[in-house]
Structure formats: C-alpha cells, structure tokens
Design a protein around this motif. Structure first.
Motif, short mmCIF file in Angstrom:
data_model
loop_
_atom_site.label_atom_id
_atom_site.label_comp_id
_atom_site.label_asym_id
_atom_site.label_seq_id
_atom_site.Cartn_x
_atom_site.Cartn_y
_atom_site.Cartn_z
N LYS A 7 1.54 6.85 12.50
CA LYS A 7 0.95 7.65 11.41
C LYS A 7 1.94 7.73 10.26
N PRO A 8 1.50 7.41 9.03
CA PRO A 8 2.41 7.55 7.89
C PRO A 8 2.74 9.02 7.64
N LYS A 9 3.94 9.24 7.11
CA LYS A 9 4.45 10.59 6.86
C LYS A 9 3.58 11.35 5.86
N SER A 10 3.03 10.65 4.88
CA SER A 10 2.26 11.32 3.83
C SER A 10 0.83 11.67 4.25
N LEU A 11 0.52 11.38 5.53
CA LEU A 11 -0.78 11.76 6.06
C LEU A 11 -0.57 12.93 7.01
N ALA A 32 -1.61 6.54 2.18
CA ALA A 32 -0.43 7.27 2.67
C ALA A 32 0.71 6.30 2.98
N GLU A 33 0.37 5.14 3.54
CA GLU A 33 1.42 4.13 3.83
C GLU A 33 2.10 3.68 2.53
N VAL A 34 1.27 3.48 1.50
CA VAL A 34 1.81 3.04 0.21
C VAL A 34 2.72 4.12 -0.39
N ILE A 35 2.27 5.37 -0.31
CA ILE A 35 3.09 6.49 -0.83
C ILE A 35 4.43 6.53 -0.10
N ASP A 36 4.38 6.35 1.23
CA ASP A 36 5.64 6.33 2.00
C ASP A 36 6.53 5.16 1.58
N GLU A 42 7.12 13.06 -2.76
CA GLU A 42 7.52 14.33 -3.40
C GLU A 42 7.14 14.41 -4.86
N LYS A 43 6.65 13.31 -5.41
CA LYS A 43 6.23 13.40 -6.81
C LYS A 43 4.79 12.95 -7.03
N THR A 44 4.06 12.80 -5.94
CA THR A 44 2.66 12.39 -6.07
C THR A 44 1.75 13.62 -6.11
N ILE A 192 -3.69 -1.67 -3.35
CA ILE A 192 -3.43 -0.23 -3.60
C ILE A 192 -1.98 -0.05 -4.02
N LYS A 193 -1.09 -0.76 -3.36
CA LYS A 193 0.33 -0.65 -3.71
C LYS A 193 0.56 -1.11 -5.15
N GLU A 194 -0.06 -2.22 -5.50
CA GLU A 194 0.10 -2.73 -6.88
C GLU A 194 -0.47 -1.75 -7.90
#
Lengths: 248, 351, 77
Positions: A7-11, A32-36, A42-44, A192-194
């Motif tokens: 599980k990604p941290k941002s989820l 969430a994976e992309v944010i991680d 912390e800035k999203t 999504i990452k791009e």
C-alpha cells in the motif's frame, strides 16, 4: 525478502466503499504511488468530486477539499492561485467533469491552469445508479437510455481528451489511458506521473482520462467488465496523447 | 485625514485591499463591474491575484478553494449573478469558510433591469442557497460606510468562519462620495490551522460539507446554529435618527434610508414627529435596537425598493405591538422623499 | 516463504487478480468467507509465485502485498 508491492504511504489504510471490481480503487492507488514516488505528499492538495469518488478525501492522506458537482477545476484553481508552489490535483468522473462541470474544465484548460486532473471515464453515472453519461456509448443501455443511447435523441458521446487538446496551447497535456490489464495499468501510472510532473515544472494544465469500469451499473461481473471496456470503449476512446502541438 | 472622491464600487474594492484581501474571483455584471475592473489593476500591484472566471458559478467555487487554502478572498456580483453563486455560498457556509461576497442589487426577477433595487433581501437574509445556514449581511448607506463595513466584514468572516455579504444596490455602487481609508491598527491576519496548505508536520486537513450519517450532520448543523446564535447576540447593528420622541417610525436600509432621512426632516418641518430606524446588519436583524426605540411610536412605515421584504422582519421584531405599513417602489424606480412624506401623512391619519 | 500476501479481510471477491496471474496460482478460496461475505482470493502454491506483482497491480482494493526473495548469498534487504 524485498517488498516490491504494498500500500502506498499517501493512501489511507481503509477499505474503499467502491463496489467489488470497480477500477476506481486501482486509479486511487496509482495516484498515491505517484505522490509517494515524487515525494510530494506534504505539499499536495487534492479535490474530490461529487459522484462515486465523493469520499476520495477519506482515501488520500493529503490535504483535501470536497467540491460541489462539477466544480473541482474551479476549486483547484482557487487553491493553486493561493499556493502556486503546492501540487494541486482534482479527481473527477464523467458526469462531474464532462456534463455539469464542462465549463469549469474547459476554462481551467484554456487558462493553462497549473493543476492536474484525473478524469475517470466509465461511460455511466455510478453513484446515482446507472444513468446515461455524456460519455455513454452509442447504443449503450442505461437507466435513462433504456433502449440504448440513441444518437437522434442524445447525440454522440464526448471525447474529452481530443476536445481539450484541440482548443488550448502548448504546455498543456491531455492523455487517455486505461486500467483493464497490468500492462495498461503501468502505462496509466506513467501518464499520471507525467501529468504531475507537468504541473511541478510549471508547464501548464494536465488531464489524464482513465477508462474505467462500472461492473454494477453495466450489469456485468468485474472480469466481464474489463473485457467490455477493452472491446467496446477502446475503439471509440482510443488511447494516446492528445496534447496540443507546438504552435497551435 | 485624507479624503478622496471615489465611486462606491471602486472604494469598496480598495477597502478589500486595505483589509488584506489578496484574491478576487469574479465575473462582469452591471452594476458592479467597476469593482472587478479596479481590482484587475490593483491586485497585481500588491502581489495579489485577480481572476476573471468563466461564470459566477466558477468564481464562487474559486473563492471556496482559495478560502479553504487559507486566503482572504472576495467575490462580487449583482442579483442574477448572486443567484448563480447560491450553490457555492451554501457549500462555503457548510464547510465553514470565511469570505466576503458583494451584491450590488439590481431589479428582478429574472433578467429584470440594471437599475437599482432591494429585491434580494430575502435571498440574502433567509437563505438563497439550500440548507440551514445564515450569512452575516451588512447594508451600507454611503460610500464611506461601504468602506468601513467591508474592512469589518473580513474580520467578521474570519472570526465566525462564515461568509459575510455586503448588500448594496446600483446607486451605492455607482455614486461618488468622499471617503477616508482609516488605517487599521492590527494588520496581522489570523492563523488558520484548518486551511489546506499541504500536510507538512501535521495531520491532513479536509475542507468539506458532506456528512452522510444523519447523526453527524445534525451535530454539524447544530454547531453552526450555535455560531449563528452567537452572531445574533453580538453582531446586530443599527442607526437611529430622531427616534427619541418619534411617533411615526420609518424603517429603511441602504439607499432607501437616505431618502427616508430626508423625509423625516420634511415631516418634522410639518410638525410630524417622525424618526428613522436604519438596520446596518440585515442578518442578524437588529431587533433589540428596534424594540428599544418603540417608546412613543404609534406606527412603523417600512420603505424598500421591493414589494416588501424587510417589513417581515420588522413585524417579527415588534410582534404585533405596533401597527406597520409599507411603501415600496420596484423595477429600478427609487422612492422620493416627497412620496414617503405623503405616505407618512396618510399612515398617520389611520393610526 | 510467503511471496504474495493477501489481506483477506479487505478482499471483495472481484476475481480480477485471478485473471492476470501468469502462473495461474491465484484462486478464490471457497472454503473461507470473510466478514464482508466474500470468498477471498488467495495463493497456496507460494513456491510457484514469480513475484511479478500483476495480481497486486490489478487489485482495486490494495489487498495484496508482494515480496521478492533476495538473490542467493545476499542478505535479506
């Protein structure tokens, strides 16, 4: 043993309210994976829509706003103008974005607003129980097109990525991806990452249209729904990059 | 003392700047357009943001986003545009966000006219959007008062985490008067720990008005009700003119109160003991102040540029103790002092 | 050696994971019912798992964690 998938941290560590097999969950996880990976938790600041994903603010572990139906791009604009160095994304469905909120998304794109929109297209209104969406396919049966979408009556489904790509300038990015198998899920994550990087680099507006399933309202098993997406949606909604070309 | 001659809309815009407002989202509509025009030039000078939205709906939702993100933010419009903003205003009140909304009223219903009117009193004070919420509604009667109330409005919005509306009309927006921008002593804006700024060093913040469990929504709305109760107790504002010995009391707000003040003078010249009660806060309606001036009052004549909206609050406040009557013009027509005087004379005869 | 771990309580029984496993070892455990009332997905032939992660990628409910053994001679990371 090396953990290669968790599980990604941002989820948030909660159970989604989505129906079994609904691909919203996959798309949430990819974001969430992309944010991680970009280390921007912390800035999203995220904006949740009205529709099935209305509770997205309970699922992402980032600051969140809940927006009125269709208004997420306007809300995201307000946030981004106040915090230009933060990363602002909106998560919207097809009724939310392409019907009631069409003006907001078109003008956010036209302004080149530096936000990222994840647009989930499953060709139906899910939350209200399966009504015709602006993206419902021709002939598709829904609770408000009981004999199938009739072009004479309701016109053609809207191709959002192509439409937005045709009316804005360079720097803005519009891509259509799908999540019907692991290969396409990988491509969706890359897009999504791009889209987030496009915002972080200050280039412009980014939208990723993700073709998604609604097994419950399509009246199919989750496995059949993925097959239906591949066979019926892909021909009308081709995957690819619809970003405006230089000099448009 | 540095007085400058300014148009109401522009003075109000400058007052917002002086109050620390750095974000404005709006859409053109007569008769308030000078306000966004002024800020389109002013905001970039001070590092603020002016953005002309694609609609009033988008503008109010940009306000929702910016306010939730912690900013002092304002939007302005006129009657039909406020109807479009109503959805967003309900969300802003539901999510407990501060902001200032200006309505320079014009004639309605529908497209109506661009001429001044006061037909949005109900919309401003009784709802407008859906659900149980209240706006703090302030009604200036001069350009100077518009400036002073706008500056206060931002503080009140932050204090209560609730939208505040400045309710004027086309005349107030368009007329020019000398104004002074008094320096506020405390220029420090309040810390907003609830705002979305990125969750660095804390738990995440959520800006939201959705409570799917009935018990939770009831708790939330009851908490809002406590806040509205506090506003009702603390934020009533009114001005009185020659009310000590008044037998005929005029009740009017905003532009109409200026007409009525003149009518009071004219009535006094004819030996009629008239006075004026002018609500400055329309919600909360200043019922305590009204009750205090009833001493010798035999009748209350409410004058509005509407078919009679504020008169309902006047009646509720006096609760049958005093007879009431109404005089109004609509459609962009403005009552004259002479019209009001004639009505005073006629009203006096039936009392 | 558990290479693929299912949080069976979170599983909604959608079966998407079973369709993408290249080794065809993911199956719905019809002998079990979780508290949501679903037969959860599971893997018993852990030794067959190649840690490709496809099942986890396909899972809409973040039920699955995947691990890959360290190469021989290397310590666990």
């Amino acid at each position: 043993m090396k953990v290669i998938f968790e599980k990604p941290k941002s989820l948030e560590d909660v159970t989604f309210h989505y129906c079994p097999g609904c691909t919203h969950g996959i798309i949430h996880r990819l974001i969430a994976e992309v944010i991680d990976e970009l280390e921007i938790q912390e800035k999203t600041i995220g904006v949740a829509p009205v529709g099935c994903a209305v509770l997205a603010y309970d699922y992402f572990d980032v600051d969140m706003h809940e927006a009125a139906h269709g208004r997420a791009p306007a809300v995201a604009t307000g946030i981004k103008r106040v915090h230009p160095k933060n990363v602002v994304f909106a998560y919207q469905g097809d009724g939310d974005l392409a019907s009631i909120g069409m003006a907001e998304v078109v003008h956010a794109a036209a302004r080149g607003e530096k936000i990222t929109i994840i647009f989930v297209n499953n060709a139906i209104y899910g939350m209200t129980g399966g009504q015709m969406a602006p993206t419902t396919l021709v002939g598709q049966v829904t609770n408000t097109s009981p004999t199938g979408r009739d072009v004479e009556h309701s016109g053609y489904p809207i191709r959002v990525s192509e439409m937005l790509g045709s009316l804005v300038g360079p720097g803005n990015s519009m891509k259509r991806v799908s999540v019907h198998d692991p290969k396409h899920i990988g491509q969706a994550k890359k897009a999504i990452k791009e889209a987030f990087i496009n915002q972080i680099e200050g280039k412009g507006f980014s939208l990723v249209e993700v073709l998604s399933t609604c097994p419950t309202n399509w009246g199919k098993t989750p496995v059949e729904a993925l097959k239906w997406l591949e066979e019926k949606m892909l021909p009308y909604y081709p995957l690819g990059d619809f970003s405006p070309k230089e000099g448009v | 003392m540095n007085k400058v001659l300014m148009k109401g809309n522009e003075a109000l815009a400058e007052a917002a700047v002086r109050a620390g407002c750095r974000y404005f989202f709006g859409y053109p509509i007569t008769p308030q357009t000078e306000l966004p025009q002024y800020l389109s030039k002013r905001m970039p000078e001070i590092g603020g943001v002016f953005l002309q939205a694609e609609s009033e709906i988008a503008a109010i939702n940009m306000v929702y986003g910016a306010s939730g993100a912690g900013a002092r933010v304002m939007t302005s419009s006129s009657s039909p545009g406020i109807s479009l903003k109503a959805e967003g205003i309900s969300y802003i009140a539901g999510a407990e966000l501060p902001c200032v909304i200006v309505n320079m009223m014009r004639g309605g219903p529908g497209l109506g006219t661009i001429q001044p009117a006061q037909g949005d009193y109900f919309q401003a004070t009784k709802g407008g959007g859906h659900g149980d919420y209240k706006l703090l509604v302030l009604a200036p009667a001069s350009v100077q008062e518009a400036v002073d109330l706008t500056i206060q409005a931002f503080d009140l919005a932050d204090k209560y985490r609730n939208p505040v509306m400045i309710l004027g009309d086309g005349i107030l927006g368009q007329m020019m008067e000398p104004v002074e921008f008094k320096l506020t002593e405390n220029n420090e804006l309040p810390v907003k720990e609830w705002a979305t700024t990125g969750k660095k060093g804390r738990k995440k913040n959520i800006i939201n008005s959705l409570y799917l469990q009935a018990e939770k929504l009831e708790q939330h709305v009851n908490r809002l009700a406590d806040k509205f109760g506090e506003m009702e107790a603390k934020e009533q504002k009114a001005e009185t003119y020659l009310t000590d010995d008044a037998e005929i009391l005029l009740a009017a707000y905003g532009t109409t109160s200026r007409v009525c003040r003149k009518a009071v003078d004219m009535a006094r010249e004819e030996g009629i003991k008239a006075g004026l009660f002018r609500p400055i806060s329309l919600w909360p309606f200043p019922e305590y102040a009204l009750q205090q001036v009833l001493g010798r009052v035999k009748g209350i004549l409410t004058v509005e540029m509407s078919l009679g909206q504020m008169i309902e609050d006047v009646r509720l406040a006096v609760n049958g103790k005093v007879p009431t009557d109404f005089y109004g013009r609509v459609g962009g027509m403005v009552p004259t002092s002479r019209d009001v005087l004639e009505k005073i004379v006629a009203f006096r005869e039936v009392l | 050696m558990q290479k693929v771990i299912f949080n069976e309580e979170k599983c909604k029984g959608c079966e998407l994971c079973t369709t993408v496993c290249p080794k065809k070892i993911v199956y719905m455990d019809e002998k079990k019912i979780n508290s949501k009332g679903f037969h959860p997905a599971t893997v018993t032939q852990q030794e067959e798992c190649i840690s490709c992660g496809f099942c986890a990628m396909m899972c809409p409910d973040v039920v699955i964690e995947v691990r890959r053994p360290s190469k021989e001679g290397k310590k666990d990371e």
